[in-house]
Design an enzyme around this catalytic site. Structure first.
Site, PDB file in Angstrom:
ATOM      1  N   TYR A 119       6.318   8.569  -3.069  1.00  0.00           N
ATOM      2  CA  TYR A 119       5.426   7.426  -2.872  1.00  0.00           C
ATOM      3  C   TYR A 119       6.248   6.281  -2.314  1.00  0.00           C
ATOM      4  O   TYR A 119       7.347   6.001  -2.777  1.00  0.00           O
ATOM      5  CB  TYR A 119       4.808   7.016  -4.220  1.00  0.00           C
ATOM      6  CG  TYR A 119       3.946   5.770  -4.146  1.00  0.00           C
ATOM      7  CD1 TYR A 119       2.715   5.794  -3.485  1.00  0.00           C
ATOM      8  CD2 TYR A 119       4.347   4.575  -4.734  1.00  0.00           C
ATOM      9  CE1 TYR A 119       1.913   4.649  -3.428  1.00  0.00           C
ATOM     10  CE2 TYR A 119       3.552   3.428  -4.685  1.00  0.00           C
ATOM     11  CZ  TYR A 119       2.337   3.477  -4.022  1.00  0.00           C
ATOM     12  OH  TYR A 119       1.549   2.344  -3.971  1.00  0.00           O
ATOM     13  N   ASP A 130      14.336   5.038   0.309  1.00  0.00           N
ATOM     14  CA  ASP A 130      13.454   4.147  -0.437  1.00  0.00           C
ATOM     15  C   ASP A 130      13.978   4.090  -1.874  1.00  0.00           C
ATOM     16  O   ASP A 130      13.719   4.976  -2.689  1.00  0.00           O
ATOM     17  CB  ASP A 130      12.014   4.658  -0.376  1.00  0.00           C
ATOM     18  CG  ASP A 130      11.061   3.754  -1.147  1.00  0.00           C
ATOM     19  OD1 ASP A 130      11.540   2.774  -1.757  1.00  0.00           O
ATOM     20  OD2 ASP A 130       9.851   4.031  -1.139  1.00  0.00           O
ATOM     21  N   LYS A 159      11.104  -3.697  -7.416  1.00  0.00           N
ATOM     22  CA  LYS A 159      11.213  -3.526  -8.872  1.00  0.00           C
ATOM     23  C   LYS A 159      12.398  -4.293  -9.479  1.00  0.00           C
ATOM     24  O   LYS A 159      12.307  -5.496  -9.623  1.00  0.00           O
ATOM     25  CB  LYS A 159      11.184  -2.036  -9.220  1.00  0.00           C
ATOM     26  CG  LYS A 159       9.828  -1.455  -8.761  1.00  0.00           C
ATOM     27  CD  LYS A 159       9.524  -0.039  -9.140  1.00  0.00           C
ATOM     28  CE  LYS A 159       8.068   0.260  -8.809  1.00  0.00           C
ATOM     29  NZ  LYS A 159       7.828   1.398  -7.953  1.00  0.00           N
TER      30      LYS A 159
HETATM   31  C1  LIG Z   1       6.902   1.266  -6.644  1.00  0.00           C
HETATM   32  C2  LIG Z   1       7.372   1.882  -5.394  1.00  0.00           C
HETATM   33  C3  LIG Z   1       7.008   1.382  -4.131  1.00  0.00           C
HETATM   34  C4  LIG Z   1       5.994   0.304  -3.973  1.00  0.00           C
HETATM   35  O1  LIG Z   1       6.418  -0.912  -4.499  1.00  0.00           O
HETATM   36  P1  LIG Z   1       5.309  -2.044  -4.841  1.00  0.00           P
HETATM   37  O2  LIG Z   1       6.144  -3.201  -5.286  1.00  0.00           O
HETATM   38  O3  LIG Z   1       4.447  -1.461  -5.907  1.00  0.00           O
HETATM   39  O4  LIG Z   1       4.565  -2.319  -3.597  1.00  0.00           O
HETATM   40  C5  LIG Z   1       7.600   1.936  -3.020  1.00  0.00           C
HETATM   41  N1  LIG Z   1       8.477   2.940  -3.118  1.00  0.00           N
HETATM   42  C6  LIG Z   1       8.846   3.454  -4.305  1.00  0.00           C
HETATM   43  C7  LIG Z   1       9.848   4.546  -4.353  1.00  0.00           C
HETATM   44  C8  LIG Z   1       8.296   2.964  -5.481  1.00  0.00           C
HETATM   45  O5  LIG Z   1       8.632   3.519  -6.653  1.00  0.00           O
END
Ligand SMILES: *Cc1c(COP(=O)(O)O)cnc(C)c1O
Length: 430
Positions: free
Chosen positions: A143, A238, A266
């Protein structure tokens, strides 16, 4: 008598779709009523009915220091009195960029944004601008936020176009996204052999944390690096979830593979909205105002959010911080595995740094398909019994768990003791 949680949820559904501002919060996967929280401190949370929980979500990752860390709160209060936003440069943003670049050396230059979604969306745009190519490659079960190009699932074959995984995403947009299986090196090599010169970038969670927890198999990240280098595609890690959590330098430090671009979110905001993307200076120089790729944000580099993030990053650099976090997560998964084995429950678990995965399956899964085969019913029973006992786990069998530096050995041992009871009840009911 209905609880205040229930009343709030019923009313919320009138004004907010599904009663929640992000779908996973709705407990659809496990059933039941989502918990409305009022307060958190360290490893503990209290809901609107006053019930106490030990928290294993940590706001899905950011709360690596635990809730309401006194030093982070103090910093936020001090900075807030000097205005909440300028929409103009501040010295603190420079300090933040310098600190992030020092901690994640592949990020020679970076931009701050306000969410992980913005970070990945912007990284993909700059990768496309840099290469002049349109196609992007992602992996099933990873994701990367909710940008159109990333809400795509695999087509019927390796080279077939992706199809939208959400209504509202035009198929023309999805057509540029190709989806491979995580840890599938031959699939990756075949794709690059066929159309390598059309691929702008590969985006991957270097440790996947959005299909429960799946670690990269030996050679997978190296193969990504090799294929991208060979074909002139941009490799994007990511690390929105893994950054500062699996190790101070993220998964790239742990596995010693250097991406071209990295996305963060995060932990970098310590609980306030901060994201970042960055990497090779020659790629980042494509961004406006120096280059032709447009990217912007009214609240990007927000002073209060950046202050919370900086203080968090400062505190996690304490000697031994990640060693202790890693040991705590391991204590939890080892204890749970042992308890399940004793009770005769089919269960496996693993952890990396401050992230963990629990699976109601015999072996730790290595792909999306394998994780989907785990016993979802067993997870749901476990989840609800643990919730009743005051342990707040992710409300889905397909999400990773998070631990904070505030989780004591006593917290963890109490969790294991509760799980032991739940496992034996589950066994007895079978
Ligand atoms: C949480 C997450 C996102 C999205 O971040 P948001 O701050 O919720 O938009 C993107 N990539 C990864 C791997 C994530 O865990």
């Amino acid at each position: 008598m209905t609880s205040r949680n229930q009343q709030l949820f019923e009313k919320s559904q009138k004004f907010i779709p599904g009663g929640v501002n992000s779908p996973v919060r709705a407990f659809r996967s496990v059933g039941g009523t989502p918990i409305f929280f009022k307060r958190g401190l360290g490893s503990k949370l209290w809901d609107e009915d006053g019930k106490e929980y030990t928290d294993y979500i940590g706001s899905w990752g950011p709360m690596i220091l635990g809730h309401a860390h006194p030093e982070v709160i103090k910093t936020v209060q001090e900075v807030a009195v000097n205005s909440l936003s300028f929409g103009a440069p501040t010295a603190r943003e420079l300090d933040m960029a310098e600190m992030v670049s020092k901690l994640v050396p592949s990020m020679e230059q970076l931009r701050l944004v306000s969410s992980g979604t913005e970070a990945t969306m912007s990284a993909i745009r700059v990768a496309r601008g840099f290469t002049g190519r349109s196609k992007i490659v992602k992996f099933e079960g990873c994701y990367h936020g909710h940008a159109d190009a990333l809400l795509v699932k695999a087509g019927s074959g390796l080279l077939t176009f992706g199809t939208p995984s959400s209504a509202g995403v035009p198929s023309e947009v999805a057509a540029h996204t190709l989806t491979l299986n995580y840890n599938d090196i031959p699939g990756l090599e075949t794709l690059f052999k066929e159309i390598g010169n059309e691929i702008a970038c590969v985006i991957v969670e270097p440790i996947a944390g959005n299909m429960n927890l799946i670690t990269p198999s030996k050679g997978f990240l190296e193969a990504l690096r090799e294929q991208c280098t060979k074909h002139g595609a941009v490799l994007i890690f990511d690390e929105v979830m893994t950054g500062f959590r699996v190790a101070l330098g993220g998964a790239q430090a742990l596995y010693n593979v250097k991406p071209d671009l990295t996305t963060l979110g995060k932990v970098i905001g310590g609980g306030l909205p901060v994201g970042a993307f960055g990497g090779r200076a020659d790629i980042m120089q494509c961004l406006a105002p120096v280059g032709p790729v447009y990217q912007a944000g009214t609240l990007s580099g927000n002073p209060v959010a950046v202050a919370a993030g900086m203080k968090t990053l400062e505190l996690i650099q304490a000697p031994g911080f990640h060693e202790k976090l890693t040991a705590s997560a391991k204590r939890l998964v080892d204890g749970l595995s042992h308890a399940a084995k004793e009770a005769g429950i089919l269960f496996s678990a693993q952890s990396v740094g401050g992230m963990f995965g629990l699976y109601f399956s015999e072996k730790v899964p290595t792909s999306f398909d394998e994780v989907m085969q785990s016993d979802k019913e067993a997870f749901n029973r476990f989840f609800h019994a643990m919730l009743d006992a005051g342990f707040y786990l992710a409300p889905s069998a397909f999400e990773a768990g998070f631990i904070s530096a505030a989780h004591s050995d006593a917290d963890i041992d109490a969790t294991i003791a509760a799980a032991k009871k739940v496992f034996s009840e589950m066994k007895a009911r079978k």
